[in-house]
Design a protein around this motif. Structure first.
Motif, mmCIF file in Angstrom:
data_model
loop_
_atom_site.group_PDB
_atom_site.id
_atom_site.type_symbol
_atom_site.label_atom_id
_atom_site.label_comp_id
_atom_site.label_asym_id
_atom_site.label_seq_id
_atom_site.Cartn_x
_atom_site.Cartn_y
_atom_site.Cartn_z
ATOM 1 N N LYS A 19 10.858 156.514 1.481
ATOM 2 C CA LYS A 19 11.528 156.506 2.523
ATOM 3 C C LYS A 19 10.849 155.741 3.805
ATOM 4 N N ALA A 20 9.501 156.177 3.915
ATOM 5 C CA ALA A 20 8.408 155.194 4.639
ATOM 6 C C ALA A 20 8.347 153.764 4.382
ATOM 7 N N THR A 21 8.521 153.588 3.142
ATOM 8 C CA THR A 21 8.122 152.125 2.780
ATOM 9 C C THR A 21 9.568 151.181 2.442
ATOM 10 N N GLN A 53 8.463 151.225 13.420
ATOM 11 C CA GLN A 53 8.756 151.501 11.946
ATOM 12 C C GLN A 53 7.744 150.571 11.348
ATOM 13 N N SER A 109 4.135 145.601 6.760
ATOM 14 C CA SER A 109 5.607 145.722 6.409
ATOM 15 C C SER A 109 6.213 144.514 6.272
ATOM 16 N N ARG A 132 13.867 153.474 7.251
ATOM 17 C CA ARG A 132 12.585 154.448 7.577
ATOM 18 C C ARG A 132 12.859 155.618 8.376
ATOM 19 N N TYR A 150 5.788 152.098 8.015
ATOM 20 C CA TYR A 150 5.525 151.466 6.731
ATOM 21 C C TYR A 150 4.143 151.529 6.077
#
Length: 677
Positions: free
Chosen positions: A248-250, A191, A179, A257, A195
């Motif tokens: 959204k995850a990245t 979080q 991340s 996220r 990522y």
């Protein structure tokens, strides 16, 4: 390197080398007691005396041993062989996810979601235990022959309550999956793992990572500054909802996220639903965080001519001012004292203060000499711990016993005061001793509301995973089934229970035509997902096949390209593998051995009385013999002494024929029965 054939810890015979790492080497070994293959991670010889490396190795063992999940590599044993720390783990005979993607890309989207769901389920459990992996990447995810994933290498995992290492200036992990905040040495949170999961999902879909570069720094800058390349531009068949999960995850800002791995899994599960086909692209609420700018060492911007002139003018002005200030400079403190007529009084006061400070310092030193630090006796036996504390000049205080899932019975969990605390000599120290892991009966939560059922199980210490399923009989929101039957005694903190929850009655299929795609070489799960998505009824037949791998579709009827209505029946033939393959049946036999107290007869002077006195000290001598495909009845399976009633769960592996169980207590057979499939 350890030579082949070496018997590590007098139990694990080294067979081969599986891999070499910066911290440890991994070997394939055979457990000579349980006669099974295991993976053994051994700290490298040249790093034995490095306390930071050894602490990281111990942290991996602790973090992994506390996580019991089917998609996390299990730690079976931790030990030390002549000063060499080692960790024994289950052996997974299969490729890592990186190799699997390279050999099978492009993957079917249903297969992508199946793999990703297993990873997310495992990470959700780790996060629930406040363990952050920090190095999630396909190379740390193994796949067995059934296609199940196993997350490994918690070597740089960190518990959230370890504040001293949660934030660090050193970058750890693989830069392709890190991340932005992790590459900057910022605060690592759950979080940060999410990522990495988003990058893994991107690679599962596209077959490659989103960013590459000539140097790790170049890749890290792309993660921090550039948007994730669009998946749909390369492959328009990927639904926008699925790409949104990746986006959204990245997200660059952790606040954009997913709040948890469970939330990401729930979003991923519906990403192929028809109802989300018109979903707009994900847009984060926060912009890219460019607050931190890295200045490379030795870099200095070139100044313009005007700036040089201004600087020269400032230097000249400063030089003139310095000369003026020297003329009007005031005398120093000591010059003032020296010129004063009472200068000797000032000198006397200063000398008195110096003597006073020295006396105070020596007094403090004497006080410190009467203090000692509490030694670390964690994980030592009760007797050894007491000896070590008494030799250090401390008294033994209260001995408290409580259950522990990570410390063996009879060993020290912790002390009060804690190890390293400075206390006076003779101070009493309380010892907390493990009485072993506590066992709890699994309650019956079938037909209960899911929220109430989950709360009940979580309050007992279980981890709960939810799976949704349509049901014609069970009302929506109620539990259809539980993965562990009610009444079974297990260790809650090491057990995950899956609750299958009703979604209500299945929706009535719409009368619309569907063009059947080719399901050949699909896994059975992928075929079922396809049928569920399109409202088809799947009829499954099985047959042996020499060419098609077990569990994969051989053929289908109607044929590929046929247009059918929703609700139609599609028949598939699934491979049972080669015909000569024998099915292995695993059976667990549970029984209890009662403790029999020795009899006392004052008139008995025989050898029996001596044996009774010996057994009263050691307990009942119990020997267990089993016969299955891996064990012979002529060899002792377990040999131990008990001082109270003890329950046993013995696994049997049977390909053909029956097994046998025999239990001998103090030389007498108390159980001898056949074990059948």
């Amino acid at each position: 390197m350890i030579d082949k054939g070496y018997l590590l810890g007098e139990r694990y015979r080294i067979l081969d080398t599986l891999g070499e790492g910066g911290m440890a080497n991994v070997y394939l070994a055979e457990d000579i007691i349980l006669q099974r293959k295991v993976a053994v991670k051994v700290l490298r010889l040249d790093l034995q005396k490095d306390p930071q490396i050894e602490a990281r190795f111990q942290r991996e063992a602790l973090a992994t041993s506390e996580l019991s999940h089917p998609n996390i590599i299990s730690v079976l044993d931790v030990g030390n062989d002549q000063g060499l720390p080692y960790m024994v783990m289950e052996y997974v005979n299969g490729p890592d996810l990186k190799d699997y993607i390279r050999d099978n890309s492009p993957l079917d989207l249903h297969e992508v979601i199946r793999i990703m769901n297993q990873i997310l389920s495992a990470v959700a459990l780790a996060h629930k235990h406040n363990v952050i992996h920090r190095d999630l990447k396909p190379q740390n995810i193994l796949m067995d022959k059934r296609g199940n994933v196993k997350i490994a290498d918690f070597g740089i995992a960190v518990a959230l309550n370890q504040s001293s290492i949660t934030q660090t200036n050193s970058v750890m992990g693989s830069v392709h999956y890190m991340s932005p905040e992790q590459t900057r040495g910022g605060l690592v949170t759950k979080q940060s793992d999410i990522y990495s999961l988003g990058i893994i999902l991107y690679e599962l879909i596209t077959g490659k990572v989103p960013f590459n570069g000539d140097t790790p720094v170049a890749i890290a800058l792309k993660h921090a500054q550039e948007p994730i390349p669009s998946i749909r531009k390369k492959d328009p068949d990927v639904p926008q909802a699925l790409e949104n999960v990746v986006l959204k995850a990245t997200a660059k800002d952790p606040r954009d996220r997913y709040a948890s791995a469970q939330e990401m899994k729930a979003d991923l599960d519906t990403s192929l639903d028809f109802s989300r086909k018109d979903e707009p692209p994900f847009v984060p609420n926060h912009g890219v965080n460019n607050d931190e700018t890295i200045i490379l060492p030795g870099f200095k911007p070139k100044e313009s001519d005007s700036e040089e002139k201004d600087e020269k003018k400032d230097l000249d002005s400063e030089e003139n001012n310095t000369k003026k200030n020297k003329a009007s400079e005031k005398p120093s403190f000591w010059q003032t004292v020296k010129n004063h007529k009472w200068w000797f009084v000032f000198i006397g006061i200063a000398a008195f203060l110096i003597v006073f400070i020295m006396i105070f310092a020596l007094s403090g030193k004497n006080n410190n000499e009467n203090k000692i630090r509490v030694p670390d006796v964690t994980n030592l036996s009760e007797g050894t711990a007491k000896d070590k504390l008494e030799k250090a000049g401390l008294e033994i205080g209260e001995v408290i016993r409580k259950h522990s899932d990570s410390i063996d019975a009879g060993k020290v969990i912790e002390t009060k005061p804690s190890p390293g605390d400075s206390v006076k000599k003779g101070r009493s120290v309380d010892i907390i001793i493990s009485s072993g892991a506590g066992m709890t009966k699994v309650p019956d939560v079938v037909r209960e509301n899911y929220e109430l059922a989950a709360d009940k199980l979580e309050n007992l210490g279980f981890d709960v995973i939810r799976e949704n399923q349509y049901s014609m009989e069970i009302p929506e929101g109620q539990v259809i089934s539980q993965s562990i039957a009610a009444g079974v005694e297990v260790k809650p903190k090491q057990t995950t229970i899956t609750l299958v929850v009703s979604q209500g009655k299945p929706p009535r299929p719409k009368k619309s035509l569907i063009t059947l795609k080719d399901l050949k070489n699909y896994s059975l799960k992928s075929a079922q997902d396809y049928a569920k998505e399109h409202g088809l009824t799947l009829q499954i037949n099985q047959e042996y096949s020499e060419d098609v791998e077990k569990g994969m579709v051989i053929s289908m009827q109607p044929k590929v390209g046929t247009r059918v209505e929703r609700g139609s029946t599609v028949t598939i033939v699934v491979s049972k593998g080669p015909k000569e393959e024998q099915k292995v049946t695993n059976i667990t036999k549970t029984f209890t051995v009662d403790y029999v107290a020795p009899t006392k007869d004052e008139n008995d002077d025989s050898d029996n009385k001596k044996m009774d006195e010996k057994s009263s000290g050691e307990g009942n001598h119990v020997q267990i013999y089993i016969k299955d495909d891996d064990h012979s009845l002529g060899n002792i399976y377990r040999d131990l002494y008990i001082k109270h009633d003890m329950s046993f769960s013995i696994p049997f592996s049977l390909k053909e024929g029956d097994g046998q169980l025999r239990v001998v207590r103090d030389g007498q057979t108390i159980l001898n029965e056949k074990v059948t499939k």
